[in-house]
Write a protein that holds these residues in place. Structure first.
Motif, PDB file in Angstrom:
ATOM      1  N   ASP A  64       0.837  -1.278   0.043  1.00  0.00           N
ATOM      2  CA  ASP A  64       0.088  -0.018   0.121  1.00  0.00           C
ATOM      3  C   ASP A  64       0.971   1.284  -0.017  1.00  0.00           C
ATOM      4  N   ALA A  65       1.968   1.188   0.590  1.00  0.00           N
ATOM      5  CA  ALA A  65       2.958   2.294   0.877  1.00  0.00           C
ATOM      6  C   ALA A  65       3.819   2.382  -0.389  1.00  0.00           C
ATOM      7  N   GLU A  66       3.872   1.474  -1.444  1.00  0.00           N
ATOM      8  CA  GLU A  66       4.743   1.451  -2.494  1.00  0.00           C
ATOM      9  C   GLU A  66       6.046   1.347  -2.077  1.00  0.00           C
ATOM     10  N   ASP A  67       6.434   0.500  -1.096  1.00  0.00           N
ATOM     11  CA  ASP A  67       7.643   0.272  -0.256  1.00  0.00           C
ATOM     12  C   ASP A  67       8.060  -1.165  -0.521  1.00  0.00           C
ATOM     13  N   PRO A  68       8.751  -1.259  -1.662  1.00  0.00           N
ATOM     14  CA  PRO A  68       9.181  -2.881  -2.091  1.00  0.00           C
ATOM     15  C   PRO A  68      10.189  -3.308  -1.206  1.00  0.00           C
ATOM     16  N   ALA A  69      11.207  -2.413  -0.613  1.00  0.00           N
ATOM     17  CA  ALA A  69      12.216  -3.046   0.259  1.00  0.00           C
ATOM     18  C   ALA A  69      11.290  -3.382   1.592  1.00  0.00           C
ATOM     19  N   ALA A  70      10.385  -2.546   2.161  1.00  0.00           N
ATOM     20  CA  ALA A  70       9.755  -3.035   3.168  1.00  0.00           C
ATOM     21  C   ALA A  70       8.835  -4.409   2.826  1.00  0.00           C
ATOM     22  N   ALA A  71       8.380  -4.455   1.791  1.00  0.00           N
ATOM     23  CA  ALA A  71       7.741  -5.764   1.295  1.00  0.00           C
ATOM     24  C   ALA A  71       8.432  -6.968   1.248  1.00  0.00           C
ATOM     25  N   VAL A  72       9.858  -6.902   0.825  1.00  0.00           N
ATOM     26  CA  VAL A  72      10.728  -7.993   0.968  1.00  0.00           C
ATOM     27  C   VAL A  72      11.137  -8.709   2.116  1.00  0.00           C
ATOM     28  N   ALA A  73      11.311  -7.380   2.939  1.00  0.00           N
ATOM     29  CA  ALA A  73      11.638  -7.785   4.612  1.00  0.00           C
ATOM     30  C   ALA A  73      10.338  -8.545   5.299  1.00  0.00           C
ATOM     31  N   ALA A  74       9.113  -8.083   4.670  1.00  0.00           N
ATOM     32  CA  ALA A  74       8.016  -8.473   5.426  1.00  0.00           C
ATOM     33  C   ALA A  74       7.764  -9.973   4.773  1.00  0.00           C
ATOM     34  N   ASP A  75       8.131 -10.178   3.616  1.00  0.00           N
ATOM     35  CA  ASP A  75       8.033 -11.735   2.983  1.00  0.00           C
ATOM     36  C   ASP A  75       9.141 -12.600   3.528  1.00  0.00           C
ATOM     37  N   ASP A  76      10.174 -11.957   3.682  1.00  0.00           N
ATOM     38  CA  ASP A  76      11.229 -12.707   4.549  1.00  0.00           C
ATOM     39  C   ASP A  76      10.770 -13.354   5.916  1.00  0.00           C
ATOM     40  N   ALA A  77      10.177 -12.492   6.547  1.00  0.00           N
ATOM     41  CA  ALA A  77       9.857 -12.726   7.800  1.00  0.00           C
ATOM     42  C   ALA A  77       8.560 -13.760   7.955  1.00  0.00           C
ATOM     43  N   LEU A  78       7.685 -13.789   6.960  1.00  0.00           N
ATOM     44  CA  LEU A  78       6.804 -14.735   6.804  1.00  0.00           C
ATOM     45  C   LEU A  78       7.293 -16.206   6.357  1.00  0.00           C
ATOM     46  N   HIS A  79       8.258 -16.275   5.642  1.00  0.00           N
ATOM     47  CA  HIS A  79       8.762 -17.482   5.168  1.00  0.00           C
ATOM     48  C   HIS A  79       9.769 -17.921   6.097  1.00  0.00           C
ATOM     49  N   ALA A  80      10.245 -17.096   6.869  1.00  0.00           N
ATOM     50  CA  ALA A  80      11.160 -17.542   7.835  1.00  0.00           C
ATOM     51  C   ALA A  80      10.479 -18.419   9.022  1.00  0.00           C
ATOM     52  N   VAL A  81       9.274 -18.346   9.403  1.00  0.00           N
ATOM     53  CA  VAL A  81       8.521 -19.164  10.270  1.00  0.00           C
ATOM     54  C   VAL A  81       8.863 -20.460   9.909  1.00  0.00           C
ATOM     55  N   SER A 111       5.052  -4.111  -8.734  1.00  0.00           N
ATOM     56  CA  SER A 111       4.148  -4.427  -9.500  1.00  0.00           C
ATOM     57  C   SER A 111       2.907  -4.769  -9.012  1.00  0.00           C
ATOM     58  N   THR A 112       1.905  -4.680  -9.863  1.00  0.00           N
ATOM     59  CA  THR A 112       0.279  -5.262  -9.321  1.00  0.00           C
ATOM     60  C   THR A 112       0.529  -6.822  -8.862  1.00  0.00           C
ATOM     61  N   ALA A 113       1.198  -7.648  -9.555  1.00  0.00           N
ATOM     62  CA  ALA A 113       1.409  -8.857  -9.333  1.00  0.00           C
ATOM     63  C   ALA A 113       1.604  -9.386  -7.778  1.00  0.00           C
ATOM     64  N   ALA A 114       2.204  -8.387  -7.035  1.00  0.00           N
ATOM     65  CA  ALA A 114       2.261  -8.647  -5.658  1.00  0.00           C
ATOM     66  C   ALA A 114       0.978  -8.963  -4.779  1.00  0.00           C
ATOM     67  N   ARG A 115       0.034  -8.386  -5.318  1.00  0.00           N
ATOM     68  CA  ARG A 115      -1.196  -8.736  -4.733  1.00  0.00           C
ATOM     69  C   ARG A 115      -1.798 -10.120  -4.398  1.00  0.00           C
ATOM     70  N   ALA A 116      -1.304 -10.729  -5.689  1.00  0.00           N
ATOM     71  CA  ALA A 116      -1.417 -12.139  -5.673  1.00  0.00           C
ATOM     72  C   ALA A 116      -0.505 -12.518  -5.014  1.00  0.00           C
ATOM     73  N   SER A 117       0.508 -12.321  -4.231  1.00  0.00           N
ATOM     74  CA  SER A 117       1.412 -13.070  -3.600  1.00  0.00           C
ATOM     75  C   SER A 117       0.766 -12.870  -1.900  1.00  0.00           C
ATOM     76  N   ALA A 118       0.217 -11.833  -1.868  1.00  0.00           N
ATOM     77  CA  ALA A 118      -0.356 -11.533  -0.538  1.00  0.00           C
ATOM     78  C   ALA A 118      -1.709 -12.449  -0.588  1.00  0.00           C
ATOM     79  N   ALA A 119      -2.275 -12.794  -1.368  1.00  0.00           N
ATOM     80  CA  ALA A 119      -3.602 -13.727  -1.205  1.00  0.00           C
ATOM     81  C   ALA A 119      -2.999 -15.045  -1.169  1.00  0.00           C
ATOM     82  N   ARG A 120      -1.841 -15.471  -1.999  1.00  0.00           N
ATOM     83  CA  ARG A 120      -1.355 -16.628  -1.739  1.00  0.00           C
ATOM     84  C   ARG A 120      -0.761 -16.915  -0.457  1.00  0.00           C
ATOM     85  N   HIS A 121      -0.262 -15.872   0.488  1.00  0.00           N
ATOM     86  CA  HIS A 121       0.169 -16.219   1.656  1.00  0.00           C
ATOM     87  C   HIS A 121      -1.055 -16.502   2.540  1.00  0.00           C
ATOM     88  N   ASP A 122      -2.207 -15.589   2.455  1.00  0.00           N
ATOM     89  CA  ASP A 122      -3.241 -16.144   3.351  1.00  0.00           C
ATOM     90  C   ASP A 122      -3.592 -17.403   2.983  1.00  0.00           C
TER      91      ASP A 122
END
Length: 235
Positions: free
Chosen positions: A124-141, A172-183
């Motif tokens: 939402d904030a168009e911050d890809p660096a923060a998105a990468v960090a959050a993605d890392d945190a999710l998959h680290a579990v 890109s807008t494709a990232a929204r699909a990643s969020a849905a797949r995460h859920d």
């Protein structure tokens, strides 16, 4: 934490590594850019030693190429190396999920949900660096839950080569699909549905294939342009 426990503190070499990795991934330091440790140290406000250590690590991760007494520069994009790394990382995450699902606790699942919420906020904030960090945190579990250090080390070794792909996707807008797949992945983990969770993990990481193709095309275009400039210069 008791008063006698050591206070965690990041090493300067890690700070230098993070800064240089982000500059390479973002394109601030593009492929082929010459790297001088003294200049980088000045820009980062550090001594040369941690910068040299960071460059050595980036060289081992194939993001920097170096020839002793000659040059150090940002590595070119090599599509086959990226695809090979993606195949390995995808397989390791699938194995982590397969092993971890029966072991995940309610706290683990809460961490994954919190990480995905942070991922969405970053988008939402168009911050890809923060998105990468959050993605890392999710998959680290699941990686932590599976308890396989060899697996974790392999992921740490090959993930840096994929950072440019992740940056492209999460911009890109494709990232929204990643969020849905995460859920959906988290729901499968919560239900103890190992087979579905493994399949979803494969789809999540397989989603980087399109970015790998784009990197390959960009690398080919760049090489063609470099060749054209070289031919013009020789005339």
């Amino acid at each position: 934490m008791t008063a006698l426990e050591p206070v965690p503190r990041r090493l300067l070499r890690d700070e230098a590594y993070d800064a240089l990795l982000e500059a390479i991934v973002s394109g601030e330091l593009p492929p082929g850019q010459k790297l001088h440790d003294g200049e980088l140290a000045e820009r980062l406000g550090l001594s040369r030693a941690p910068v040299r250590q960071a460059l050595a690590r980036l060289t081992a991760e194939r993001l920097v190429v170096s020839k002793p007494q000659s040059y150090t520069r940002v590595a070119p994009v090599v599509a086959q190396e990226i695809r090979d790394a993606l195949a390995v990382v995808q397989a390791m995450h699938a194995l982590a999920v397969r092993t971890a699902v029966p072991r995940l606790t309610g706290e683990d699942l809460a961490r994954m949900r919190a990480a995905n919420a942070a991922f969405v906020r970053a988008l939402d904030a168009e911050d890809p660096a923060a998105a990468v960090a959050a993605d890392d945190a999710l998959h680290a579990v699941p990686i932590e839950a599976c308890g396989n250090e060899a697996l974790a080390e392999t992921v740490r070794r090959y993930t840096p080569l994929l950072r440019r792909l992740e940056r492209r996707r999460f911009s890109s807008t494709a990232a929204r699909a990643s969020a849905a797949r995460h859920d959906t992945l988290i729901d499968a983990c919560a239900a103890g549905d190992t087979a579905t969770a493994v399949t979803l993990s494969g789809e999540i990481w397989g989603g980087l294939d399109a970015e790998a193709a784009a990197e390959e095309e960009a690398a080919g275009t760049g090489a063609a342009q470099d060749g054209a400039r070289a031919r013009t210069a020789r005339r």
